[in-house]
Design a protein around this motif. Sequence first.
Motif, PDB file in Angstrom:
ATOM      1  N   MET A  95       0.816  -1.223   0.000  1.00 33.76           N
ATOM      2  CA  MET A  95       0.000   0.000   0.000  1.00 33.76           C
ATOM      3  C   MET A  95       0.853   1.278   0.000  1.00 33.76           C
ATOM      4  N   ASP A  96       2.161   1.134   0.211  1.00 36.51           N
ATOM      5  CA  ASP A  96       3.016   2.331   0.310  1.00 36.51           C
ATOM      6  C   ASP A  96       2.908   3.197  -0.943  1.00 36.51           C
ATOM      7  N   ASP A  97       2.994   2.514  -2.080  1.00 41.56           N
ATOM      8  CA  ASP A  97       2.979   3.218  -3.348  1.00 41.56           C
ATOM      9  C   ASP A  97       1.638   3.944  -3.569  1.00 41.56           C
ATOM     10  N   ILE A  98       0.551   3.243  -3.241  1.00 42.85           N
ATOM     11  CA  ILE A  98      -0.777   3.856  -3.407  1.00 42.85           C
ATOM     12  C   ILE A  98      -0.918   5.070  -2.474  1.00 42.85           C
ATOM     13  N   ASN A  99      -0.482   4.918  -1.236  1.00 41.68           N
ATOM     14  CA  ASN A  99      -0.566   6.046  -0.301  1.00 41.68           C
ATOM     15  C   ASN A  99       0.294   7.226  -0.768  1.00 41.68           C
ATOM     16  N   ALA A 100       1.463   6.909  -1.324  1.00 39.37           N
ATOM     17  CA  ALA A 100       2.344   7.992  -1.810  1.00 39.37           C
ATOM     18  C   ALA A 100       1.661   8.740  -2.958  1.00 39.37           C
ATOM     19  N   GLN A 101       0.969   8.006  -3.817  1.00 39.16           N
ATOM     20  CA  GLN A 101       0.290   8.679  -4.937  1.00 39.16           C
ATOM     21  C   GLN A 101      -0.831   9.588  -4.430  1.00 39.16           C
ATOM     22  N   ILE A 102      -1.499   9.148  -3.363  1.00 39.64           N
ATOM     23  CA  ILE A 102      -2.576   9.992  -2.795  1.00 39.64           C
ATOM     24  C   ILE A 102      -1.972  11.304  -2.284  1.00 39.64           C
ATOM     25  N   ASP A 103      -0.840  11.191  -1.585  1.00 36.78           N
ATOM     26  CA  ASP A 103      -0.182  12.407  -1.067  1.00 36.78           C
ATOM     27  C   ASP A 103       0.315  13.287  -2.209  1.00 36.78           C
ATOM     28  N   HIS A 104       0.848  12.641  -3.237  1.00 39.74           N
ATOM     29  CA  HIS A 104       1.475  13.393  -4.333  1.00 39.74           C
ATOM     30  C   HIS A 104       0.466  14.259  -5.098  1.00 39.74           C
ATOM     31  N   LEU A 105      -0.792  13.802  -5.122  1.00 40.05           N
ATOM     32  CA  LEU A 105      -1.823  14.562  -5.853  1.00 40.05           C
ATOM     33  C   LEU A 105      -1.823  16.039  -5.487  1.00 40.05           C
ATOM     34  N   ALA A 106      -1.623  16.329  -4.213  1.00 40.07           N
ATOM     35  CA  ALA A 106      -1.697  17.718  -3.739  1.00 40.07           C
ATOM     36  C   ALA A 106      -0.474  18.531  -4.144  1.00 40.07           C
ATOM     37  N   ARG A 107       0.597  17.848  -4.523  1.00 42.02           N
ATOM     38  CA  ARG A 107       1.839  18.579  -4.848  1.00 42.02           C
ATOM     39  C   ARG A 107       2.026  18.804  -6.345  1.00 42.02           C
ATOM     40  N   HIS A 108       1.248  18.083  -7.131  1.00 41.07           N
ATOM     41  CA  HIS A 108       1.402  18.155  -8.582  1.00 41.07           C
ATOM     42  C   HIS A 108       0.897  19.517  -9.089  1.00 41.07           C
ATOM     43  N   HIS A 109       1.459  19.957 -10.232  1.00 37.63           N
ATOM     44  CA  HIS A 109       0.968  21.218 -10.815  1.00 37.63           C
ATOM     45  C   HIS A 109      -0.093  20.915 -11.879  1.00 37.63           C
ATOM     46  N   TYR A 110      -1.211  21.630 -11.855  1.00 42.90           N
ATOM     47  CA  TYR A 110      -2.293  21.404 -12.824  1.00 42.90           C
ATOM     48  C   TYR A 110      -2.504  22.656 -13.662  1.00 42.90           C
ATOM     49  N   ARG A 111      -2.911  22.443 -14.917  1.00 42.57           N
ATOM     50  CA  ARG A 111      -3.081  23.564 -15.847  1.00 42.57           C
ATOM     51  C   ARG A 111      -4.190  24.511 -15.388  1.00 42.57           C
ATOM     52  N   THR A 112      -5.291  23.959 -14.925  1.00 40.77           N
ATOM     53  CA  THR A 112      -6.405  24.792 -14.422  1.00 40.77           C
ATOM     54  C   THR A 112      -7.049  24.051 -13.243  1.00 40.77           C
ATOM     55  N   PHE A 113      -7.946  24.724 -12.550  1.00 38.45           N
ATOM     56  CA  PHE A 113      -8.656  24.055 -11.456  1.00 38.45           C
ATOM     57  C   PHE A 113      -9.476  22.876 -11.980  1.00 38.45           C
ATOM     58  N   ASP A 114     -10.040  23.036 -13.172  1.00 41.58           N
ATOM     59  CA  ASP A 114     -10.842  21.937 -13.714  1.00 41.58           C
ATOM     60  C   ASP A 114      -9.985  20.689 -13.955  1.00 41.58           C
ATOM     61  N   TYR A 115      -8.769  20.905 -14.418  1.00 45.67           N
ATOM     62  CA  TYR A 115      -7.882  19.735 -14.602  1.00 45.67           C
ATOM     63  C   TYR A 115      -7.467  19.155 -13.258  1.00 45.67           C
ATOM     64  N   LEU A 116      -7.350  20.049 -12.268  1.00 44.25           N
ATOM     65  CA  LEU A 116      -7.031  19.542 -10.925  1.00 44.25           C
ATOM     66  C   LEU A 116      -8.170  18.626 -10.441  1.00 44.25           C
ATOM     67  N   TYR A 117      -9.415  19.120 -10.556  1.00 52.65           N
ATOM     68  CA  TYR A 117     -10.565  18.303 -10.154  1.00 52.65           C
ATOM     69  C   TYR A 117     -10.561  16.967 -10.892  1.00 52.65           C
ATOM     70  N   ALA A 118     -10.318  17.056 -12.199  1.00 48.64           N
ATOM     71  CA  ALA A 118     -10.377  15.838 -13.014  1.00 48.64           C
ATOM     72  C   ALA A 118      -9.336  14.832 -12.532  1.00 48.64           C
ATOM     73  N   ALA A 119      -8.119  15.324 -12.266  1.00 48.28           N
ATOM     74  CA  ALA A 119      -7.053  14.400 -11.865  1.00 48.28           C
ATOM     75  C   ALA A 119      -7.382  13.754 -10.515  1.00 48.28           C
ATOM     76  N   PHE A 120      -7.868  14.554  -9.585  1.00 49.48           N
ATOM     77  CA  PHE A 120      -8.218  13.993  -8.278  1.00 49.48           C
ATOM     78  C   PHE A 120      -9.332  12.960  -8.432  1.00 49.48           C
ATOM     79  N   ALA A 121     -10.398  13.348  -9.146  1.00 52.63           N
ATOM     80  CA  ALA A 121     -11.547  12.432  -9.284  1.00 52.63           C
ATOM     81  C   ALA A 121     -11.112  11.134  -9.962  1.00 52.63           C
ATOM     82  N   ALA A 122     -10.298  11.255 -11.010  1.00 56.00           N
ATOM     83  CA  ALA A 122      -9.868  10.067 -11.762  1.00 56.00           C
ATOM     84  C   ALA A 122      -9.033   9.118 -10.906  1.00 56.00           C
TER      85      ALA A 122
END
Length: 451
Positions: free
Chosen positions: A90-117
């Motif tokens: 589960m380490d890898d999956i948990n790391a990806q969950i944390d990483h979501l908040a640090r990634h740069h997104y083109r717009t808020f809508d793309y941010l929403y999409a990436a989180f939801a996906a």
Amino acid sequence: MKVAKFGGSSLADGQQLQRVYDIVRADDDRQVVVVSAPGKRFDDDIKITDLMIDYANAVILDNDPSEVVAAIKARYQAIADHFGLPADDMDDINAQIDHLARHHYRTFDYLYAAFAAHGEFLNAQLVAKVFNFLGTPARFVDPKELGFLVDDNPRAATLLEESYKEMAKFELTVGERLIVPGFFGYTERGDIATFSRGGSDITGAILARGLSADLYENFTDVSAIYAVNPKIIPHPAAITEMTYDEMRELSYAGFAVFHDEAIIPAIEGRVRINIKNTNRPEDPGTMIVPASELKNIRPVTGIANSDRFAAIYLHHYLLNKEVGFTLRILEILKRYQVSYEHMPSGIDDLTIIIDKTLVNQEQVDAVLRDIQDTIKPDVLNWIPSYTIIMVVGEGMRDRVGALTDIVTPLKENGISLQMVNQGASEISIMLGVKPKDSDLAVKAIYQNIFE
Ligand code: ASP
């Protein structure tokens, strides 16, 4: 080869995933498995997709996301624990969950999409781990690897046609199950973009077409599609077989079992769809087939209703004589990015029916203001809730008396019709009624036709 798609309730917890595993293992043809994010385990539960959206909101608003992050991790962890997966899986999956908040997104809508996906993205990884752990070789496949290219519409994307060329090159390995996350693809710039909500059905249909599957099995939590909403009529007739067009019209008008856009790839690839129940996999379910393969043509296959509509009503004398009138209305809608669903008209009247889930109040206010200022109609009304009832059946083509069977029970129950649209589609009649009359209208029509 079959593509088997499992919805959120089929993957809500470890016990459900065990059923999914047994179903997949029971048939070697089930080589491609498309998964949703874990859904609700009980009525008040929250789907992982919705937790992901809460997480996205917290990040956007700069609020502390730790509580929702913990809730998301706990959901995946509980599934892993059910099977006794090694802790570091589960380490890898948990790391990806944390990483979501640090990634740069083109717009808020793309941010929403990436989180939801990521609800499905992470679940597919977990499901592949569980399959391998239980002894069935499985490989997680990112939709990118399959060539899932979508347009620049972050939260309601459409697949680009060229994706199918890439998909056709993909080779399946005998004995290995592919576990593919549903619900999203990638734009040409590499951003994650999701289909509209419930869009894992679309992924399954795209893969069924793209990989030339013999059958698209869509596993959910009901044993069949019913002729009417069971919340309105208890124990309604089950539909054993229906056509693509019937399903598309019924799902558009409120049958939530299958996403209305998911029919299109299946039609294009002529792949039959079988809706089945994860909890009762032995039940035959509902087959959705091309019209030429339908064995038993009924006058009416199903009756759907949806309250998600609203309408703009316009009265304007001599509307029928004014060249370019509708064009001006359409230009206004386009200006504010409002797409309309239906536009029934009379000599002096026009009703523009809109899907409320696709617009916000600001857009509506702007459209109304613009129509008032530029068109100056004699009457302009906003109808905030509008119910559409769709009576659908292949047997309705050229059938005499179809409308009588629908209108008579409404008259007997004192229900007034706001709108009737017959003829635009050969296999359905669309009715508009007031939301307060919706359930009674459906009941009355169903009883007259089916009982
Ligand atoms: N998880 C996504 C949703 O809740 C997509 C899906 O389940 O099909 O909308």
